[in-house]
Write a protein that holds these residues in place. Structure first.
Motif, PDB file in Angstrom:
ATOM      1  N   ALA A  59      20.223 -62.128 -64.357  1.00  0.00           N
ATOM      2  CA  ALA A  59      19.942 -63.611 -64.053  1.00  0.00           C
ATOM      3  C   ALA A  59      20.881 -64.185 -62.958  1.00  0.00           C
ATOM      4  O   ALA A  59      20.750 -64.539 -61.849  1.00  0.00           O
ATOM      5  CB  ALA A  59      19.939 -64.609 -65.062  1.00  0.00           C
ATOM      6  N   ALA A  60      22.205 -63.888 -63.399  1.00  0.00           N
ATOM      7  CA  ALA A  60      23.460 -64.412 -62.348  1.00  0.00           C
ATOM      8  C   ALA A  60      23.385 -63.581 -61.000  1.00  0.00           C
ATOM      9  O   ALA A  60      23.351 -64.303 -59.867  1.00  0.00           O
ATOM     10  CB  ALA A  60      24.693 -63.980 -62.942  1.00  0.00           C
ATOM     11  N   VAL A  61      22.959 -62.443 -60.765  1.00  0.00           N
ATOM     12  CA  VAL A  61      23.022 -61.676 -59.742  1.00  0.00           C
ATOM     13  C   VAL A  61      21.490 -62.053 -58.886  1.00  0.00           C
ATOM     14  O   VAL A  61      21.816 -62.409 -57.670  1.00  0.00           O
ATOM     15  CB  VAL A  61      22.566 -60.163 -59.945  1.00  0.00           C
ATOM     16  N   LEU A  62      20.490 -62.362 -59.394  1.00  0.00           N
ATOM     17  CA  LEU A  62      19.414 -63.046 -58.725  1.00  0.00           C
ATOM     18  C   LEU A  62      19.663 -64.223 -58.237  1.00  0.00           C
ATOM     19  O   LEU A  62      19.119 -64.520 -57.225  1.00  0.00           O
ATOM     20  CB  LEU A  62      18.056 -62.902 -59.741  1.00  0.00           C
ATOM     21  N   ILE A  63      20.298 -65.105 -59.150  1.00  0.00           N
ATOM     22  CA  ILE A  63      20.576 -66.401 -58.479  1.00  0.00           C
ATOM     23  C   ILE A  63      21.725 -66.401 -57.169  1.00  0.00           C
ATOM     24  O   ILE A  63      21.628 -66.940 -56.252  1.00  0.00           O
ATOM     25  CB  ILE A  63      21.169 -67.395 -59.575  1.00  0.00           C
ATOM     26  N   TRP A  64      22.748 -65.453 -57.352  1.00  0.00           N
ATOM     27  CA  TRP A  64      23.641 -65.166 -56.423  1.00  0.00           C
ATOM     28  C   TRP A  64      22.752 -64.670 -55.126  1.00  0.00           C
ATOM     29  O   TRP A  64      23.089 -65.066 -53.845  1.00  0.00           O
ATOM     30  CB  TRP A  64      24.629 -64.195 -56.798  1.00  0.00           C
ATOM     31  N   LEU A  65      22.060 -63.720 -55.257  1.00  0.00           N
ATOM     32  CA  LEU A  65      21.024 -63.364 -54.068  1.00  0.00           C
ATOM     33  C   LEU A  65      20.319 -64.618 -53.399  1.00  0.00           C
ATOM     34  O   LEU A  65      20.273 -64.266 -52.211  1.00  0.00           O
ATOM     35  CB  LEU A  65      20.022 -62.154 -54.595  1.00  0.00           C
ATOM     36  N   ALA A  66      19.767 -65.539 -54.135  1.00  0.00           N
ATOM     37  CA  ALA A  66      19.157 -66.434 -53.748  1.00  0.00           C
ATOM     38  C   ALA A  66      19.794 -67.388 -52.802  1.00  0.00           C
ATOM     39  O   ALA A  66      19.315 -67.857 -51.884  1.00  0.00           O
ATOM     40  CB  ALA A  66      18.604 -67.334 -54.731  1.00  0.00           C
ATOM     41  N   LEU A  67      21.335 -67.364 -53.258  1.00  0.00           N
ATOM     42  CA  LEU A  67      22.184 -68.566 -52.449  1.00  0.00           C
ATOM     43  C   LEU A  67      22.665 -68.237 -50.841  1.00  0.00           C
ATOM     44  O   LEU A  67      23.091 -69.089 -50.272  1.00  0.00           O
ATOM     45  CB  LEU A  67      23.033 -68.964 -53.438  1.00  0.00           C
TER      46      LEU A  67
END
Length: 125
Positions: A59-67
């Protein structure tokens, strides 16, 4: 901002929360109170915590990718999509291998995991 990745990360975070809350109540407590020998019980308990960490990190990696526009971000997203497809496949295979009535609803985890895979893939495409 990549809305697909943000949605995938938020969904993965929700899946992690369901895992911790419902899994703790419905899976871990009965497991720890069961009659399994101590060693396999502790290994299964550790695996449950490993999955918890895995879901939170994904979840953290996907949110990091989103930003932001991250070098290699699409590759990371495709790997996470494959990861969640594999998790879904395991639950589907185990569900369908039973003689339960309505087996796809008895182990519904695949319904939570597969959308993360699809959203990650959509963001990477």
């Amino acid at each position: 901002m990549n809305a697909w990745f943000l949605t995938a990360g938020t969904t993965a975070g929700a899946v992690a929360a369901v895992h911790v809350i419902a899994g703790g109540r419905d899976v871990v407590r009965p497991l720890l109170e069961g009659n399994l020998p101590d060693e396999p019980r502790r290994v299964l308990h550790a695996v449950w915590h490993m999955v918890t960490a895995d879901l939170i990190l994904a979840a953290a990696v996907l949110i990091w990718l989103a930003l932001g526009d991250r070098p290699g971000g699409e590759t990371i997203a495709w790997l996470l999509a494959a990861h969640f497809v594999a998790y879904s496949g395991v639950f589907l295979a185990l569900s369908l291998a039973t003689n339960w009535s309505r087996p796809l609803l008895r182990l519904p985890q695949w319904m939570l995991l597969l959308p993360v895979a699809m959203l990650s893939a959509a963001g990477a495409a």
